[in-house]
Structure formats: C-alpha cells, structure tokens
Design a protein around this motif. Structure first.
Motif: not given
Length: 217
Positions: A40-42, A48-49, A116-117, A123-125
C-alpha cells in the motif's frame, strides 16, 4: 587475513542481512504489504513520514551492506574455482548481481527521502512518487531474483565438478538458484522468492563454514 577467510566473513554478512531483512519484513513492514503484490503506497509513505529511519536502515542493510559483502564473496569464490572457466563466469554473474543490488538500495533510499520530503505538503503525490521509484527498485532486483539465482547456480554447478565445495552445499545452491530463476514466472514469484531467500540464507551460512575452516596465514 586471506581472501578465502574474508569471503567466509562476507558470506556470514550476507546471511545476516537476509535474516535482518526477514525479521523486519514479517514484523514492522508486514502491515504495509511489503513482500507481496498488495503493498500500500499510501500506508508506506505515512510510515516513512512517521519513522523514516526504519526504512532507510532496512534498505541499507538488505541492499547496500549485502551488495558490498557480496562483492567480496563473489571474488573469493571465483578464486576458489580457479583455474577453471567457471571462475570467470561466476565472477561476471556475481558482480552483475552485486551491482543490481547496490543500485536497488540506492534507489530505495532515494524513494524514502523524496517521498518523505513531499509528504507534508501532498501525501498523494508522495505516495505516487514512492510507487514509481519502488517499481524501479523492484525491477533492479528487489522484485525478482534472476541474477542471484544464476550466480548461485553457476557457483554450485562449477563447484560440483571441481569438488570445490561439499556436494551437499552444491545441491542446496542449485535448488536455491532454481528458486531464484522461478521468480520470473508471475504466478510463482512470491513462493519462489521465499524459497530463494531461505535457501540463500542456508547456502551463505554453509559456504561461510567451509571458507572459514581454511587456516589463515
């Protein structure tokens, strides 16, 4: 310290990176879908954040440390197979694999840093960017084990003929190599990848035991 003994310690390092990788995979990273097609990329970018250091450490261990140790092991085993033609062949395939693994690790860490940056603002991008870079990582080696399977199989086949390694280790290596090659088949990829990973751990450990038995001078 001789190259053979260095190769033994390198093999132990390779096994350790796999073990650490599996440990994190089945604990912290399993809820994110790591190790499966359902990643899940989201969820990954949110992770990561919150904890960027975990994935940086994981990527560095399973890819970068592994690749650097692999270079030493590749050269040591090629020397063990000298002067046969298998020495040059295994050195070539092994260094190709190490290069792909190192590249996958660098891209994986860039994916963590870039997403993360971007995450606080979009968040979607961030998820989309991570997904693209992760696909490149998988293409280099994180999602298939073809290069590794070829190298381990070649080392094992060459060692069988020369008796450069015990026959049991060569058989284990051939089976592990076949598991790596089977990851090219989508329907078998997950199962074959697990077989390759577990087989590689056992193979690295047994190769290390052989190489470290050699008296150092």
């Amino acid at each position: 310290m001789t190259l053979t003994r260095l190769g033994g310690f390198a093999a132990l390092t390779c096994a350790a990176t796999y073990l650490i990788g599996f440990a994190l995979l089945v604990t912290l990273l399993a809820p994110l879908g790591y190790g499966s097609a359902a990643i899940d990329p989201v969820a990954v970018t949110a992770f990561i954040h919150a904890r960027p250091g975990v994935l940086i450490a994981w990527n560095t261990t399973i890819y970068i440390v592994n690749a650097l140790a692999l270079v030493v092991l590749v050269v040591a085993l090629a020397e063990r197979l000298s002067p046969s033609d298998w020495a040059a062949l295994t050195r070539a395939f092994g260094l190709i694999w190490a290069t792909l693994v190192l590249g996958a690790g660098m891209i994986a860490n860039v994916a963590v840093a870039r997403s993360g940056h971007l995450y606080p603002a979009d968040p979607e991008a961030a998820a989309a960017r991570w997904q693209v870079l992760h696909s490149v990582e998988l293409g280099l080696g994180g999602g298939n084990e073809i290069a590794g399977g070829i190298w381990i199989a070649c080392v094992s086949f060459g060692a069988w003929g020369m008796r450069a390694l015990p026959r049991s280790i060569s058989v284990l290596g051939l089976l592990t190599g076949l598991g790596g090659l089977a990851t090219i088949i989508p329907a078998l990829a997950d199962m074959a990848g697990a077989i390759f990973g577990l087989g590689a751990i056992a193979w690295f450990l047994t190769v290390a035991a052989v190489l470290l038995k050699v008296p150092h001078s």
